[in-house]
Scaffold this active site. Structure first.
Site, PDB file in Angstrom:
ATOM      1  N   SER A  75     -10.858   0.935   5.636  1.00 11.99           N
ATOM      2  CA  SER A  75     -10.389   0.959   4.516  1.00 11.99           C
ATOM      3  C   SER A  75      -9.715  -0.523   4.021  1.00 11.99           C
ATOM      4  CB  SER A  75      -9.021   1.749   4.772  1.00 11.99           C
ATOM      5  OG  SER A  75      -9.388   3.213   4.481  1.00 11.99           O
ATOM      6  N   LYS A 106       0.921  -1.540  -0.136  1.00 10.37           N
ATOM      7  CA  LYS A 106       0.022   0.054  -0.160  1.00 10.37           C
ATOM      8  C   LYS A 106       0.952   1.292  -0.014  1.00 10.37           C
ATOM      9  CE  LYS A 106      -3.881   1.994   2.339  1.00 10.37           C
ATOM     10  NZ  LYS A 106      -5.124   1.721   3.418  1.00 10.37           N
ATOM     11  N   SER A 120      -9.509   2.653   1.606  1.00 15.34           N
ATOM     12  CA  SER A 120      -8.173   3.522   1.030  1.00 15.34           C
ATOM     13  C   SER A 120      -7.440   2.425   0.566  1.00 15.34           C
ATOM     14  CB  SER A 120      -7.491   4.365   2.085  1.00 15.34           C
ATOM     15  OG  SER A 120      -7.193   3.638   3.111  1.00 15.34           O
TER      16      SER A 120
END
Length: 494
Positions: free
Chosen positions: A201, A102, A177
């Site tokens: 997320s 990420k 996210s």
């Protein structure tokens, strides 16, 4: 010299080896199977890497999930992994598996932008803890996955890399996210992924992309470095295409670390176990709208209602019930604003023009908090914990929607209404996730089916305090009974 296959792998030297080709769908094998085959030298790390790089080349232009790719460096890592295995060095549990991290997770020597123009060229000196553990377990870093700006919001877009699109319908959002991570998993670009979750997320993008995401108990996966090490609102955790692979990655990420004051002592090996469990006799609560407090699109509830029957068929007693979540909104919004203030206020003061307005407003809200407001939030947080604790004395798990809507138009910042009710900001449509975040309970998003338009919908399975393993076991049983997670997006076909 041994011969080499079309993907750069060594095909000689071991009895019973065969050449691996893309027709074998290496890129859609489970992480467990890939790791097993690499350890057995049925596949090389180079073959596995090449299959995934080819899949990135084919599918990433349509979804924009992997935003920084380090193919040449990954090839060097894969060669070294094969050489270590050949020399007899014991392999780690993720040996040879390609992973894109990420883009809010610091990766030493690899650009980490956090989706912000402020950090568009930032290259950290060292890995943060989750990346450190994944690499130490033998995984090969192939790049970074897209995020919203500073991971704020559950729709993945930013001014550095643009929008990540849903693999099942590229006009729709992939969630956020950890949207890049989820879309990449759905498309077969990597077999496992790290993510983070404050308000949903790990769960929302898993729901939107038909993969699995676990928000672990706070402290289960220790975080370092972080500005507020005692905070329990934001966590890091695993994603994968099935629950067992999610547990495999959790077994690597979990366990104590002296750099985290809230790290739980349970070793990661506690999750490296078979997940099969007889659910007969479990008491399960089902709440389609959190006791009428959360509007949910009928398309979502229409997909999820049959899940109740699945659990009944598995031997569970299912009742419609919901814990008292009074004050959870205030707890989440207050502590979230405080988090953004202490982490991003100096940057906002210097470069306000480089922040999206909704995030700037959150930071400003944190700046204006008083001690009394923070104290009130902590008291409400404690009361919430005890009410939920008492709820789980009556029930073994809580089922509810992950997201209140199916994947929405990617041109929007957030859905402007849900089931006819207006959404006033970019958080309100995520209440089915962020209210659960405030409880501190572990929560799993597992594929639950598709709308009539072919859009994925996830079921959220919530467990009691520190009940991460039980949540994984329950999710695994549901997954095996339904097999919804095996449906692949058409654009990912070879």
């Amino acid at each position: 010299m041994a011969a080499h296959g079309p993907h750069g792998g060594d095909t000689g030297g071991t009895p019973g080896r065969r050449e691996a080709t893309l027709s074998d769908e290496i890129h859609f094998m489970s992480a467990r199977e890939l790791a097993r085959r690499i350890r057995a030298r049925e596949l090389s790390a180079r073959e596995v890497l090449r299959a995934h790089l080819d899949q990135i080349e084919r599918t990433n232009p349509q979804v924009n999930a992997v935003v920084t790719l380090i193919a040449e460096e990954a090839e060097r890592q894969a060669l070294a992994a094969d050489e270590r295995l050949a020399s007899g060095v014991p392999p780690g549990p993720l040996h040879g598996l390609p992973v894109a991290h990420k883009d809010t997770h610091a990766t030493g020597g690899v650009r980490t932008t956090s989706g912000s123009p402020i950090f568009a060229d930032h290259v950290p000196d060292a890995d943060e803890l989750v990346v450190e553990r994944i690499r130490a377990a033998g995984a090969i870093t192939i790049g970074k996955t897209n995020v919203p700006e500073f991971a704020a919001g559950s729709h993945t877009f930013n001014p550095v890399f643009g929008v990540t699109r849903n693999p099942y319908d590229p006009t729709r959002s992939a969630g956020g996210s950890s949207g890049g991570a989820a879309a990449a998993l759905a498309c077969g670009m990597h077999p496992i992924a790290d993510g983070s979750d404050m308000g949903g997320s790990l769960r929302n993008p898993a729901s939107f992309c038909n993969v699995v995401g676990l928000r672990p108990s706070p402290g289960r996966v220790p975080s370092w470095p972080v500005a507020a090490a005692w905070s329990t609102l934001g966590v890091q955790g695993p994603m994968a295409r099935d629950v067992a692979d999610t547990a495999l990655l959790l077994s690597v990420l979990a366990g104590p670390d002296p750099r985290s004051p809230i790290a739980l002592e349970t070793p990661g090996s506690a999750f490296a176990v078979p997940l099969d469990r007889d659910l007969a006799g479990l008491r399960v609560a089902w709440s389609p709208d959190l006791g009428g407090t959360v509007p949910v699109d009928p398309a979502v509830t229409g997909v999820l209602e049959p899940a109740v029957k699945v659990f009944e068929d598995l031997g569970c007693t299912v009742e419609e019930a919901c814990p008292d979540l009074s004050g959870a909104d205030e707890v989440f919004r207050t502590l979230r604003a405080w988090h953004w203030d202490i982490t991003l206020r100096p940057l906002l003061d210097e470069r306000r023009a480089d922040f999206k307005p909704s995030l700037a407003q959150n930071i400003d809200a944190g700046r204006g908090l008083t001690g009394a407001e923070l104290g009130r939030a902590e008291v409400l947080h404690t009361r919430l914990f005890h009410r939920v604790r008492e709820f789980f004395e009556r029930y073994d798990a809580l089922l509810l929607p992950v997201s209140q809507v199916p994947p929405f138009d990617a041109a929007l910042e957030y859905p402007e209404e849900v089931a006819g009710e207006p959404m006033h900001d970019y958080l309100e449509w995520m209440r089915s996730c962020f209210l659960i975040s405030a409880t501190g309970s572990p929560a799993l998003s597992v594929p639950a089916g598709f709308t009539g338009d072919g859009l994925p919908v996830g079921l959220q399975i919530v467990g009691p305090h520190h009940g991460d393993l039980a949540v994984l076991q329950i999710g695994h049983a549901f997954e095996q009974a339904t097999l919804h997670g095996r449906r692949r997006p058409p654009l990912a076909a070879g």
